[in-house]
Design a protein around this motif. Structure first.
Motif, PDB file in Angstrom:
ATOM      1  N   LYS A   1      24.481 -27.708 -43.821  1.00 16.50           N
ATOM      2  CA  LYS A   1      23.643 -28.914 -43.738  1.00 16.50           C
ATOM      3  C   LYS A   1      22.687 -28.750 -45.020  1.00 16.50           C
ATOM      4  O   LYS A   1      22.634 -27.732 -45.514  1.00 16.50           O
ATOM      5  N   TYR A   2      22.213 -30.018 -45.547  1.00 15.98           N
ATOM      6  CA  TYR A   2      21.365 -30.140 -46.582  1.00 15.98           C
ATOM      7  C   TYR A   2      19.901 -30.417 -46.197  1.00 15.98           C
ATOM      8  O   TYR A   2      19.915 -31.502 -45.290  1.00 15.98           O
ATOM      9  N   HIS A   3      18.907 -29.631 -46.265  1.00 15.33           N
ATOM     10  CA  HIS A   3      17.764 -30.128 -46.206  1.00 15.33           C
ATOM     11  C   HIS A   3      16.800 -30.501 -47.398  1.00 15.33           C
ATOM     12  O   HIS A   3      16.502 -29.381 -48.240  1.00 15.33           O
ATOM     13  N   PRO A   4      16.187 -31.697 -47.305  1.00 14.10           N
ATOM     14  CA  PRO A   4      15.436 -31.776 -48.614  1.00 14.10           C
ATOM     15  C   PRO A   4      14.040 -31.125 -48.346  1.00 14.10           C
ATOM     16  O   PRO A   4      13.354 -31.724 -47.292  1.00 14.10           O
ATOM     17  N   LEU A   5      13.700 -30.151 -49.169  1.00 18.44           N
ATOM     18  CA  LEU A   5      12.148 -29.747 -49.022  1.00 18.44           C
ATOM     19  C   LEU A   5      11.303 -30.316 -49.954  1.00 18.44           C
ATOM     20  O   LEU A   5      11.560 -30.395 -51.245  1.00 18.44           O
ATOM     21  N   PRO A   6      10.304 -31.066 -49.736  1.00 21.30           N
ATOM     22  CA  PRO A   6       9.416 -31.389 -50.631  1.00 21.30           C
ATOM     23  C   PRO A   6       8.740 -30.476 -51.789  1.00 21.30           C
ATOM     24  O   PRO A   6       8.532 -29.325 -51.369  1.00 21.30           O
ATOM     25  N   TRP A   7       9.101 -30.630 -52.879  1.00 16.85           N
ATOM     26  CA  TRP A   7       8.604 -29.602 -54.087  1.00 16.85           C
ATOM     27  C   TRP A   7       7.532 -29.071 -53.566  1.00 16.85           C
ATOM     28  O   TRP A   7       7.497 -27.757 -53.915  1.00 16.85           O
ATOM     29  N   SER A   8       6.590 -29.775 -53.301  1.00 13.56           N
ATOM     30  CA  SER A   8       5.086 -28.954 -53.383  1.00 13.56           C
ATOM     31  C   SER A   8       5.227 -27.695 -52.299  1.00 13.56           C
ATOM     32  O   SER A   8       4.204 -27.025 -52.311  1.00 13.56           O
ATOM     33  N   MET A   9       5.958 -27.780 -51.225  1.00 15.29           N
ATOM     34  CA  MET A   9       6.017 -26.780 -50.299  1.00 15.29           C
ATOM     35  C   MET A   9       6.639 -25.522 -50.771  1.00 15.29           C
ATOM     36  O   MET A   9       6.615 -24.242 -50.401  1.00 15.29           O
TER      37      MET A   9
ATOM     38  N   ALA B   1      14.652 -30.133 -38.786  1.00 17.35           N
ATOM     39  CA  ALA B   1      14.232 -30.861 -39.665  1.00 17.35           C
ATOM     40  C   ALA B   1      14.886 -32.041 -40.183  1.00 17.35           C
ATOM     41  O   ALA B   1      16.272 -31.930 -39.886  1.00 17.35           O
ATOM     42  N   PRO B   2      14.609 -32.995 -40.906  1.00 19.25           N
ATOM     43  CA  PRO B   2      15.661 -33.946 -41.663  1.00 19.25           C
ATOM     44  C   PRO B   2      16.513 -33.297 -42.262  1.00 19.25           C
ATOM     45  O   PRO B   2      16.242 -32.449 -43.050  1.00 19.25           O
ATOM     46  N   SER B   3      17.838 -33.689 -41.919  1.00 18.58           N
ATOM     47  CA  SER B   3      18.818 -33.034 -42.956  1.00 18.58           C
ATOM     48  C   SER B   3      19.945 -33.938 -42.972  1.00 18.58           C
ATOM     49  O   SER B   3      20.189 -35.067 -42.164  1.00 18.58           O
ATOM     50  N   TYR B   4      21.047 -33.671 -43.675  1.00 19.13           N
ATOM     51  CA  TYR B   4      22.298 -34.371 -43.740  1.00 19.13           C
ATOM     52  C   TYR B   4      23.417 -33.598 -44.222  1.00 19.13           C
ATOM     53  O   TYR B   4      23.250 -32.363 -44.495  1.00 19.13           O
ATOM     54  N   ASP B   5      24.750 -33.974 -43.785  1.00 14.79           N
ATOM     55  CA  ASP B   5      25.900 -33.262 -44.240  1.00 14.79           C
ATOM     56  C   ASP B   5      26.160 -33.893 -45.601  1.00 14.79           C
ATOM     57  O   ASP B   5      25.842 -34.923 -45.899  1.00 14.79           O
ATOM     58  N   ALA B   6      27.565 -33.204 -46.487  1.00 13.21           N
ATOM     59  CA  ALA B   6      27.807 -33.614 -47.592  1.00 13.21           C
ATOM     60  C   ALA B   6      28.343 -35.281 -47.220  1.00 13.21           C
ATOM     61  O   ALA B   6      28.294 -36.117 -48.203  1.00 13.21           O
ATOM     62  N   ALA B   7      29.062 -35.514 -46.170  1.00  9.06           N
ATOM     63  CA  ALA B   7      29.718 -36.579 -46.066  1.00  9.06           C
ATOM     64  C   ALA B   7      28.821 -37.720 -45.528  1.00  9.06           C
ATOM     65  O   ALA B   7      29.031 -38.974 -45.819  1.00  9.06           O
ATOM     66  N   THR B   8      27.466 -37.473 -45.344  1.00 11.77           N
ATOM     67  CA  THR B   8      26.401 -38.780 -45.005  1.00 11.77           C
ATOM     68  C   THR B   8      25.236 -38.541 -45.817  1.00 11.77           C
ATOM     69  O   THR B   8      24.163 -38.157 -45.029  1.00 11.77           O
ATOM     70  N   PRO B   9      25.020 -38.389 -47.013  1.00  9.17           N
ATOM     71  CA  PRO B   9      23.724 -38.249 -47.605  1.00  9.17           C
ATOM     72  C   PRO B   9      22.673 -39.532 -47.368  1.00  9.17           C
ATOM     73  O   PRO B   9      23.418 -40.405 -46.960  1.00  9.17           O
ATOM     74  N   PRO B  10      21.598 -39.182 -47.317  1.00 14.78           N
ATOM     75  CA  PRO B  10      20.681 -40.243 -47.100  1.00 14.78           C
ATOM     76  C   PRO B  10      20.355 -41.126 -48.285  1.00 14.78           C
ATOM     77  O   PRO B  10      20.772 -40.839 -49.341  1.00 14.78           O
ATOM     78  N   ASP B  11      19.760 -42.337 -47.982  1.00 15.68           N
ATOM     79  CA  ASP B  11      19.215 -43.141 -48.929  1.00 15.68           C
ATOM     80  C   ASP B  11      17.835 -42.580 -49.481  1.00 15.68           C
ATOM     81  O   ASP B  11      16.611 -43.067 -48.705  1.00 15.68           O
ATOM     82  N   TYR B  12      17.634 -41.801 -50.523  1.00 11.95           N
ATOM     83  CA  TYR B  12      16.516 -41.284 -51.038  1.00 11.95           C
ATOM     84  C   TYR B  12      15.551 -42.317 -51.476  1.00 11.95           C
ATOM     85  O   TYR B  12      14.345 -41.863 -51.641  1.00 11.95           O
TER      86      TYR B  12
ATOM     87  N   ALA C   1      11.024 -45.289 -45.766  1.00 11.90           N
ATOM     88  CA  ALA C   1      10.897 -44.910 -44.282  1.00 11.90           C
ATOM     89  C   ALA C   1      11.537 -43.185 -44.266  1.00 11.90           C
ATOM     90  O   ALA C   1      10.760 -42.522 -43.697  1.00 11.90           O
ATOM     91  N   TRP C   2      12.539 -43.271 -44.993  1.00 15.11           N
ATOM     92  CA  TRP C   2      13.293 -41.811 -44.859  1.00 15.11           C
ATOM     93  C   TRP C   2      12.318 -40.803 -45.577  1.00 15.11           C
ATOM     94  O   TRP C   2      12.268 -39.707 -45.117  1.00 15.11           O
TER      95      TRP C   2
ATOM     96  N   HIS D   1       8.292 -36.158 -45.287  1.00 15.26           N
ATOM     97  CA  HIS D   1       6.918 -35.599 -45.587  1.00 15.26           C
ATOM     98  C   HIS D   1       6.263 -35.459 -44.312  1.00 15.26           C
ATOM     99  O   HIS D   1       5.429 -34.399 -44.209  1.00 15.26           O
ATOM    100  N   ASP D   2       6.477 -36.577 -43.300  1.00 15.32           N
ATOM    101  CA  ASP D   2       5.739 -36.221 -41.982  1.00 15.32           C
ATOM    102  C   ASP D   2       6.051 -35.065 -41.158  1.00 15.32           C
ATOM    103  O   ASP D   2       5.331 -34.278 -40.701  1.00 15.32           O
ATOM    104  N   TYR D   3       7.367 -34.798 -41.358  1.00 19.71           N
ATOM    105  CA  TYR D   3       7.818 -33.407 -40.545  1.00 19.71           C
ATOM    106  C   TYR D   3       7.251 -32.361 -41.097  1.00 19.71           C
ATOM    107  O   TYR D   3       6.793 -31.517 -40.377  1.00 19.71           O
TER     108      TYR D   3
END
Length: 125
Positions: free
Chosen positions: A64-72, A94-105, A109-110, A115-117
């Motif tokens: 899984k891929y987890h986008p971590l806010p850089w400030s963390m 945490a919000p995450s995704y796999d290689a087949a379904t990347p989020p809309d950066y 809302a995403w 950031h809320d999490y």
């Protein structure tokens, strides 16, 4: 993915993005959580928005891929990696995704969900 380590020998605080990719991520207890897959940069401001960390899986399967806010992230020279105030249980929810379904950066809302999490202010503020 190639094995990479952050450059700890060069002076200064700047680092090339390709040197960040592959760098280990640990929690404050020293547990290895994953590695930086890539960084996401906000084109208008030039700010690093996220470090996308790979987490879990085996040989890329189930990863899984987890986008971590850089400030963390804080770079720790002794560990030659980044340190975050998270544990594995927090990452599992945490919000995450796999290689087949990347989020809309670009979806605000995403971005707010991420950031809320983590309870950190968004990079765009």
């Amino acid at each position: 993915m190639r094995e990479a380590t952050a450059d700890t020998t060069s002076p200064g605080s700047l680092i090339a993005a390709d040197r960040v990719e592959g760098t280990a991520v640990y929690n404050r207890q020293g547990d290895h959580l994953g590695a930086i897959k890539t960084v996401m940069i906000d084109k208008p401001s030039g700010k690093v928005a996220y470090a996308v960390m790979s987490f879990g899986g085996f040989l890329g399967i189930g990863e899984k891929y987890h986008p971590l806010p850089w400030s963390m992230l804080t770079y720790h020279r002794g560990q030659r990696g980044y340190v975050v105030d998270l544990d594995k249980a927090q990452l599992e929810g945490a919000p995450s995704y796999d290689a087949a379904t990347p989020p809309d950066y670009d979806d605000p809302a995403w971005g707010r969900k991420v950031h809320d999490y983590y309870r950190v202010p968004p990079y765009w503020m």
